[in-house]
Motif scaffolding. Structure first.
Motif, short mmCIF file in Angstrom:
data_model
loop_
_atom_site.label_atom_id
_atom_site.label_comp_id
_atom_site.label_asym_id
_atom_site.label_seq_id
_atom_site.Cartn_x
_atom_site.Cartn_y
_atom_site.Cartn_z
N ALA A 124 4.41 6.38 -5.27
CA ALA A 124 4.87 6.81 -6.58
C ALA A 124 3.98 7.94 -7.06
O ALA A 124 2.89 8.14 -6.54
N SER A 125 4.47 8.67 -8.05
CA SER A 125 3.70 9.81 -8.54
C SER A 125 2.66 9.36 -9.57
O SER A 125 2.78 9.63 -10.75
N ARG A 126 1.67 8.61 -9.13
CA ARG A 126 0.58 8.22 -9.99
C ARG A 126 -0.63 7.94 -9.12
O ARG A 126 -0.51 7.71 -7.92
N ILE A 127 -1.79 7.97 -9.73
CA ILE A 127 -3.01 7.86 -8.93
C ILE A 127 -3.39 6.41 -8.70
O ILE A 127 -3.73 6.00 -7.60
N ARG A 128 -3.34 5.62 -9.74
CA ARG A 128 -3.63 4.19 -9.58
C ARG A 128 -2.44 3.38 -10.09
O ARG A 128 -1.77 3.77 -11.03
N GLY A 129 -2.24 2.25 -9.48
CA GLY A 129 -1.15 1.37 -9.92
C GLY A 129 0.17 1.84 -9.37
O GLY A 129 0.31 2.95 -8.88
N GLY A 130 1.17 0.95 -9.42
CA GLY A 130 2.46 1.31 -8.87
C GLY A 130 2.49 0.94 -7.40
O GLY A 130 1.49 1.03 -6.71
N THR A 186 5.00 -6.31 -3.11
CA THR A 186 5.15 -5.72 -1.77
C THR A 186 6.22 -6.47 -0.97
O THR A 186 7.01 -5.86 -0.25
N ILE A 187 6.23 -7.79 -1.12
CA ILE A 187 7.23 -8.60 -0.39
C ILE A 187 8.63 -8.30 -0.95
O ILE A 187 9.57 -8.07 -0.20
N ASP A 188 8.73 -8.29 -2.28
CA ASP A 188 10.03 -8.01 -2.91
C ASP A 188 10.57 -6.65 -2.49
O ASP A 188 11.75 -6.51 -2.16
N GLU A 189 9.68 -5.65 -2.51
CA GLU A 189 10.11 -4.28 -2.21
C GLU A 189 10.66 -4.16 -0.79
O GLU A 189 11.47 -3.30 -0.50
N GLU A 214 -0.89 -1.88 -4.48
CA GLU A 214 -0.89 -0.93 -5.58
C GLU A 214 -1.60 0.34 -5.15
O GLU A 214 -2.53 0.29 -4.33
N ALA A 215 -1.17 1.47 -5.69
CA ALA A 215 -1.90 2.69 -5.44
C ALA A 215 -3.34 2.46 -5.88
O ALA A 215 -3.58 1.88 -6.93
N GLY A 216 -4.27 2.89 -5.08
CA GLY A 216 -5.67 2.64 -5.38
C GLY A 216 -6.23 1.50 -4.55
O GLY A 216 -7.44 1.28 -4.50
N ASP A 217 -5.33 0.76 -3.84
CA ASP A 217 -5.77 -0.34 -2.98
C ASP A 217 -6.26 0.13 -1.61
O ASP A 217 -6.61 -0.70 -0.78
#
Lengths: 287, 586
Positions: free
Chosen positions: B42-48, B78-81, B12-15
């Protein structure tokens, strides 16, 4: 530069095309006098203007000048001054140019406090597009686009400047040549952003904010024992909607201009023939 | 024993995906291995979902491929993607104790390494180092000397104190040891190291570095993905050379500030992406009409409107070519790889000043967020040449004044390039304006003067066409009947695609074009080829349209506009299919 510079040296050989009697003549003459009297020459002066009657000023003056797009004169002036701190930068605008399309830039130029002078020829109307309401038009001022008046309060540019941390806020009346020149001179000499709102009547389209109106109503702050370094006193005067003041409303004597805060003192036009000394260090940072 | 490695970390974003990936990329680079990175974000700071991918080899790598050998998966998603890119034998490193991974099932045929990343990190001094534990595990799997990772950790954390560096080194070793002890498995990897000394940087950084090398002293911009890295690179660096970065209140202000600085004589630049370019458009005309040298950089992303801010596209070409009302001469230069981002930036400044025009430096997200290894010599500062064009000093002013002694900054010279005097030059005070003007810079509506000035400005382009070397980068078989043409960041994927096509017995000549306007004349090349395909990341084929007009012929196209850059193997398939197709797309 030298004391030999006279204000007429700032006159171009092009005759102004403003309407006879326009307030802008007096505003410009005061600017030229102030520039000459503060020791500047046309070759070390840069005048920036936007669009509208005020925007024509660079044509009628003789100096380095840029006549840009509507409302963007302040960013241009900022770039000029930061790139070459040796230049005297004067930005001219109108009330539409500065407080409508360029209002965002105005607020940010004020808080950036770049050492330049901003003179606004405020006639409270759009002149060059033939008489529409401007941001400083009165609430009930009838124009072609506001037949019953704008029905919204005028922008108070001095209040905007004060709230944005303005370090020099003044107002003058174009026809009071001596006072106007004096005020612009002090704005030039101020270390930081010198802002002067000039009542510069439009004789063609504004029959309310006329020479007579200003002559009758203007109050000179010098007659009021106003202390321009007192921010609270400035606030009271600026928010006093019943009076038209002339003079320096506020000046922060501690003002430190942008270039000084950021350590900019060299002319950025001077660059070496190749990559600058030490440029290979930039590559090594990527190891 | 494969030496090539396709590695990724996702979560996730933020990881901390980006910084972890960068550390591993640097470790590989420091070990003398070539690296090519890409990011999914993705266009977000955390999550996604977000991922950082690395392709590495001792040979040069210059694109991404549809293959993932080792995946550090911090989330099940992550695996699915990445399922499409995972293959039999792929190694998945994960922490089964992590909430997002508790129900994970490692797909059949793949090797799952359940490593208590968080637990081991805590043992080393803090859970925050869990990603570094995973890097240590990856070192074990790939038989990659962990000392290289140490050096990257020192670079990353050195300024924050010795103990932090030591803790991270420990965390990495715990990951390494855990895999060695718990999984008695012979992995198929053996990553070679070399003595090569590479630098690792992305396209935005290369543009920033090129700008400083070229003598740029003023930058004004407004933060926007994916151009912000240019501003971030310059901030704190340009000051060392007497320059300044201003974060303007908006893009309108940014380009006008940059224009002001350029007018004052500074080499000046602004950089933005699509929506910012829209806002700047009004000023393009002013820059051109006042003949002010200015470099305007557009790091393209998916449009229109806000589009997909974190995805790839080459959709702004028409904007940079035609943006603005009226007609103005302008140059459009599009670097074709990260090293070119440096060189073309230097060139852009020279063009701008020599020809007193706006120069659009067009890059894209795929280059901006990609890091790649290079030999430091590819950024040879001694080779940087500065050409300031026709600047006149006070001794030369008189030669350019009229009978009344007035300087003529727009004098209609034979080559269209007029004398230029920096403000402060005695005797040359003059007016610059966006209005049509005479040679003095004063407003005019005189029909003859209007035509004279328009012709003069456009003559600069003709002069440039004759004077400059509008080179094309050529790859593949020069005698092949199949011709592929691309611009911008597609070069890397296409160069690798040539290999895949060759394997399939398809012979291709490939031209990578860094100049859009003026551009090299490819009519003869197009004429000589049996099949011509233009590859670009947009739907309408903006560059293909230009070339068709030049060559008066219809060209086949490969267009990708799903937001993801070309991958070499996929591109090879697309070209193959297109070559076999009978009908040209209407």
């Amino acid at each position: 530069m030298s004391s030999e510079v006279r204000f007429t040296d700032f006159k171009s050989d092009k005759q102004p095309t403003w309407c006879p009697g326009c307030g802008d003549f007096g505003t410009m003459n005061g600017m030229m006098k102030a520039l000459a009297e503060t020791g500047n020459s046309p070759d070390d002066t840069f005048v920036v203007a936007g669009i509208g009657c005020s925007g024509k000023i660079g044509t009628f003056m003789h100096s380095y000048a840029l006549h840009g797009v509507h409302g963007r004169a302040l960013p241009v002036g900022t770039g000029v001054k930061l790139a070459n701190p040796d230049l005297e930068v004067m930005v001219a605008g109108g009330d539409g140019d500065g407080y409508s399309i360029g209002a965002g830039h105005f607020v940010h130029a004020v808080r950036r406090n770049v050492d330049m002078t901003y003179v606004v020829m405020d006639n409270r109307i759009y002149g060059l597009t033939k008489g529409q309401a401007s941001p400083t038009s009165r609430e009930d001022f009838e124009t072609s686009t506001t037949p019953e008046g704008p029905k919204q309060p005028p922008v108070n540019p001095l209040a905007l400047a004060l709230s944005a941390g303005g370090s020099f806020i003044a107002q003058s009346f174009s026809t009071d040549a001596q006072r106007h020149t004096e005020i612009v001179k002090q704005a030039i000499e101020h270390d930081g952003f010198g802002f002067v709102n000039v009542f510069s009547p439009c004789v063609t389209f504004n029959d309310v904010d006329t020479y007579d109106y200003f002559r009758d109503s203007i109050v000179d702050l010098e007659d009021e024992d106003h202390d321009p370094t007192d921010r609270d006193a400035a606030k009271d005067k600026i928010l006093d909607a019943d009076k038209e003041y002339q003079g320096i409303l506020y000046q922060n004597e501690e003002s430190v201009p942008y270039s000084e805060l950021h350590g900019l003192d060299s002319n950025m036009a001077d660059i070496p023939d190749g990559a600058p000394e030490g440029a290979m260090d930039l590559v090594r940072e990527f190891y | 024993m494969p030496d090539d490695l396709n590695w990724a970390i996702g979560g996730e974003a933020g990881d901390g995906i980006d910084s972890t990936g960068k550390i591993f990329a640097q470790a590989l680079s420091r070990a003398g291995r070539h690296v090519f990175t890409s990011k999914d974000f993705a266009s977000r700071i955390r999550g996604g979902y977000t991922a950082y991918k690395i392709r590495s080899s001792t040979d040069r790598v210059q694109s991404v491929v549809d293959r993932l050998d080792i995946l550090v998966a911090l989330t099940e998603r992550t695996i699915d993607e990445n399922m499409d890119e995972l293959h039999e034998g792929s190694v998945i490193i994960y922490d089964g104790e992590r909430t997002e991974m508790q129900d994970v099932e490692v797909p059949e045929g793949m090797i799952g390494l359940d490593v208590p990343l968080q637990g081991l990190a805590e043992e080393a001094g803090g859970a925050i180092m869990q990603n570094v534990v995973a890097l240590g595990a990856a070192c074990e799997v790939t038989n990659f000397p962990i000392e290289n990772l140490d050096s990257a950790l020192e670079k990353k954390f050195g300024s924050k104190g010795e103990s932090l560096v030591e803790n991270n080194k420990q965390a990495a070793r715990k990951g390494q040891e855990y895999v060695a002890e718990e999984y008695d498995h012979e992995f198929d990897y053996d990553l070679d190291t070399t003595d090569n000394d590479y630098v690792l940087l992305n396209g935005d950084e290369a543009i920033g570095m090129g700008a400083i090398a070229a003598g740029c002293r003023f930058y004004a911009g407004y933060p926007i993905t994916p151009a912000t890295d240019v501003m971030e690179y310059l901030t704190g660096r340009i000051e060392r050379f007497g320059g300044e970065v201003v974060q303007a209140e908006d893009e309108l202000s940014a380009i006008n500030m940059a224009l002001g600085a350029a007018r004052a004589g500074a080499r000046s630049m602004t950089a933005t992406s699509g929506p910012g370019i829209d806002l700047m458009t009004e000023t393009f005309g002013l820059v051109a009409q006042s003949e002010t040298p200015l470099v305007i950089c557009d790091v393209m992303r998916s449009g229109p409107s806000t589009g997909m801010p974190t995805k790839q596209e080459q959709g702004d070409l028409n904007m940079t070519l035609y943006g603005g009302h009226g007609e103005i001469p302008r140059f459009v230069v599009a670097p074709t790889n990260i090293a070119e981002c440096f060189h073309k930036t230097v060139e852009a400044f020279n063009f701008a000043e020599k020809y007193q025009t706006p120069v659009f430096l067009v890059s894209d997200l795929a280059m901006a967020v990609t890091e790649q290894t290079f030999e430091p010599e590819e950024f040879d500062m001694d080779e940087v040449e500065i050409d300031r064009g026709k600047v006149v000093d006070e001794d030369e002013v008189e030669a350019w004044t009229d009978e009344k002694g007035r300087f003529q900054p727009h004098f209609p010279t034979a080559d269209g390039i007029s004398p230029r005097a920096f403000p402060g030059t005695d005797g040359a005070a003059h007016m610059s304006t966006g209005l049509e003007h005479n040679s003095l810079g004063r407003r005019t509506e005189d029909t003859e003067v209007r035509v004279e000035q328009v012709d003069k400005r456009n003559r600069k382009v003709e002069t440039a066409r004759e004077e400059e070397d509008w080179e094309v980068r050529e790859f593949g078989n020069p005698d092949a009947d199949n011709l592929v043409i691309s611009w911008g960041s597609n070069e890397g994927a296409m160069r690798e695609a040539l290999g895949f096509l060759e394997d399939d017995g398809i012979d291709v000549r490939f031209l990578s074009v860094p100049y859009i306007f003026p551009r090299p004349d490819l009519s003869d090349d197009i004429e000589a080829a049996d099949e011509v395909i233009v590859v670009e990341c947009n739907e309408t084929g903006q560059f293909a349209n230009l070339l068709e007009r030049d060559a008066l012929t219809r060209l086949k196209r490969v267009n990708k506009y799903n937001g993801v850059r070309f991958k070499a193997d996929e591109l090879a398939d697309d070209i193959k299919e297109r070559l076999e197709a009978e009908e040209v797309r209407a």
